[in-house]
Design a protein around this motif. Structure first.
Motif, mmCIF file in Angstrom:
data_model
loop_
_atom_site.group_PDB
_atom_site.id
_atom_site.type_symbol
_atom_site.label_atom_id
_atom_site.label_comp_id
_atom_site.label_asym_id
_atom_site.label_seq_id
_atom_site.Cartn_x
_atom_site.Cartn_y
_atom_site.Cartn_z
ATOM 1 N N HIS A 123 -18.009 5.111 60.486
ATOM 2 C CA HIS A 123 -18.100 4.067 59.461
ATOM 3 C C HIS A 123 -17.210 2.866 59.725
ATOM 4 C CE1 HIS A 123 -20.856 6.166 56.846
ATOM 5 N NE2 HIS A 123 -20.234 7.271 57.228
ATOM 6 N N CYS A 124 -16.294 2.976 60.666
ATOM 7 C CA CYS A 124 -15.421 1.817 60.909
ATOM 8 C C CYS A 124 -16.237 0.741 61.640
ATOM 9 C CB CYS A 124 -14.199 2.234 61.747
ATOM 10 S SG CYS A 124 -14.590 2.719 63.421
ATOM 11 N N PRO A 125 -15.749 -0.501 61.646
ATOM 12 C CA PRO A 125 -16.434 -1.537 62.415
ATOM 13 C C PRO A 125 -16.477 -1.174 63.906
ATOM 14 C CG PRO A 125 -14.812 -2.502 60.935
ATOM 15 C CD PRO A 125 -14.591 -1.017 60.907
ATOM 16 N N VAL A 126 -17.633 -1.410 64.516
ATOM 17 C CA VAL A 126 -17.799 -1.081 65.941
ATOM 18 C C VAL A 126 -18.292 -2.316 66.691
ATOM 19 C CG1 VAL A 126 -18.978 0.367 67.636
ATOM 20 C CG2 VAL A 126 -18.390 1.317 65.400
ATOM 21 N N LEU A 127 -17.647 -2.585 67.810
ATOM 22 C CA LEU A 127 -18.111 -3.629 68.714
ATOM 23 C C LEU A 127 -18.671 -2.944 69.956
ATOM 24 C CD1 LEU A 127 -18.215 -6.619 69.736
ATOM 25 C CD2 LEU A 127 -15.912 -6.216 70.673
ATOM 26 N N GLY A 128 -19.900 -3.288 70.307
ATOM 27 C CA GLY A 128 -20.462 -2.799 71.562
ATOM 28 C C GLY A 128 -20.331 -3.898 72.613
ATOM 29 N N LEU A 129 -19.926 -3.524 73.810
ATOM 30 C CA LEU A 129 -19.873 -4.475 74.931
ATOM 31 C C LEU A 129 -20.731 -3.905 76.044
ATOM 32 C CD1 LEU A 129 -16.049 -5.283 75.291
ATOM 33 C CD2 LEU A 129 -17.792 -6.570 74.032
ATOM 34 N N VAL A 130 -21.544 -4.757 76.646
ATOM 35 C CA VAL A 130 -22.354 -4.247 77.758
ATOM 36 C C VAL A 130 -22.582 -5.344 78.782
ATOM 37 C CG1 VAL A 130 -24.614 -4.698 76.638
ATOM 38 C CG2 VAL A 130 -24.416 -2.921 78.390
ATOM 39 N N GLY A 131 -22.407 -4.978 80.041
ATOM 40 C CA GLY A 131 -22.695 -5.914 81.120
ATOM 41 C C GLY A 131 -24.188 -6.218 81.129
ATOM 42 N N ALA A 132 -24.519 -7.494 81.318
ATOM 43 C CA ALA A 132 -25.926 -7.904 81.274
ATOM 44 C C ALA A 132 -26.755 -7.136 82.294
ATOM 45 C CB ALA A 132 -26.023 -9.403 81.522
ATOM 46 N N GLU A 133 -26.108 -6.690 83.372
ATOM 47 C CA GLU A 133 -26.852 -5.961 84.418
ATOM 48 C C GLU A 133 -26.327 -4.538 84.608
ATOM 49 O OE1 GLU A 133 -27.935 -8.736 87.860
ATOM 50 O OE2 GLU A 133 -26.248 -9.674 86.832
ATOM 51 N N ASP A 134 -25.910 -3.939 83.521
ATOM 52 C CA ASP A 134 -25.384 -2.571 83.611
ATOM 53 C C ASP A 134 -26.502 -1.606 84.004
ATOM 54 O OD1 ASP A 134 -24.320 -0.009 83.225
ATOM 55 O OD2 ASP A 134 -22.990 -0.703 81.633
ATOM 56 N N ALA A 135 -26.329 -0.918 85.141
ATOM 57 C CA ALA A 135 -27.354 0.011 85.631
ATOM 58 C C ALA A 135 -27.085 1.438 85.177
ATOM 59 C CB ALA A 135 -27.397 -0.049 87.163
ATOM 60 N N ILE A 136 -25.997 1.669 84.458
ATOM 61 C CA ILE A 136 -25.685 3.029 83.979
ATOM 62 C C ILE A 136 -25.932 3.125 82.474
ATOM 63 C CG2 ILE A 136 -23.819 4.724 83.648
ATOM 64 C CD1 ILE A 136 -22.714 3.853 86.387
#
Ligand code: MLT
Length: 274
Positions: A210-223
């Protein structure tokens, strides 16, 4: 900057603590150690108290005798992080940042100690368990590392750890990743791969966070692809996703400034009185 180490249930755990202010905890991925956060540690320490553990087996943190045979579960890594916070006398809620394998551990921490989180950052990580094929690949790498007596079998991951452009034209980053691999022991590779191979599918549990979550992802993440990360963030009651340009899977290394900026902004937005 200060490096600490302490005995926890018979194992030496190490971490770095630098700066003052609201605590941010950085959990590295596989096959890295806390040094993968060097750029973020240095930049964030101007404003925050940054705590960067070496996860069990990596960097300066040791393994228990049974860890290689059994694998280190993601719940074990989460419990180690709680022990680090206790050792550092961090009693207030933290922003916990988990990159990839660190994200698997961060999920477990969030389920078990929700009251210790001000916010959660899930960077280039996955909620699904491994496929049979993925699991077999991990177990094979574990065996190969132990047979070789070093971490060299993990070099096969490099094409997936970095964006094609990083692989082609950023030799310094490729060299950095190789250095991390060389620094890891065969036992660290085996214990982590065996632990990740049996991690649970947490998709059904995302609503518990329930806490605030930030997702980060590389534009070309292959995993952990942007589409997969979007699926995680959309299943959370309180999440948002930031795509990191010019990066594959290893966002903290490939685009350090964008990652630092996103972490600082998120943490500021959650700071007491912020
Ligand atoms: C990582 O970066 O931590 C690994 O890619 C995670 C994994 O192998 O699933």
């Amino acid at each position: 900057m200060a490096d600490f180490s302490f005995a926890h249930e018979g194992v030496t755990l190490a971490y770095e603590l630098v700066g003052d202010g609201e605590p941010i905890v950085l959990l590295h991925g596989f096959p890295f150690h806390r040094g993968m956060w060097r750029a973020q540690i240095e930049a964030l320490a101007d404003e925050f108290r940054v705590i960067a553990p070496d996860l069990r087996g990596f960097g300066q943190s040791a393994l228990a005798r049974e860890d290689v045979e059994d694998g280190v579960g993601m719940d074990r890594l989460a419990a180690d992080v709680a022990a680090v916070l206790n050792h550092a006398s961090v009693r207030e809620p933290v922003v916990l940042v988990g990159f990839s394998m660190g994200g698997y551990a961060a999920f477990q921490f969030a389920f078990r100690w929700p009251q210790r989180l001000r916010g959660l950052v899930l960077a280039d990580t996955r909620a699904v368990a491994d496929t049979e094929e993925g699991r077999a690949g991990r177990l094979k790498m574990a065996e190969a590392a132990l047979a070789a007596g070093d971490a060299s079998p993990a070099e096969a991951m490099i094409p997936k750890l970095l964006a094609p452009a990083s692989l082609e034209s950023r030799p310094e980053i490729v060299a950095q990743v190789k250095e991390f691999i060389t620094a890891a022991s065969a036992q660290a590779i085996a214990s982590a791969q065996r632990g990740m191979a049996r991690r649970e599918d947490v998709r059904e549990r995302l609503g518990e966070i329930h806490c605030p979550v930030l997702g980060l992802v590389g534009a070309e993440d292959a995993i952990a692809s942007p589409a997969e990360m979007r699926g995680i963030i959309e299943a959370l009651p309180n999440g948002k996703l930031v795509e990191i340009p010019s990066a594959g899977h290893s966002t903290p290394l490939e685009n350090p400034n964008a990652v630092t900026h996103a972490l600082a902004e998120f943490s500021r937005s959650l700071a007491v009185g912020g």
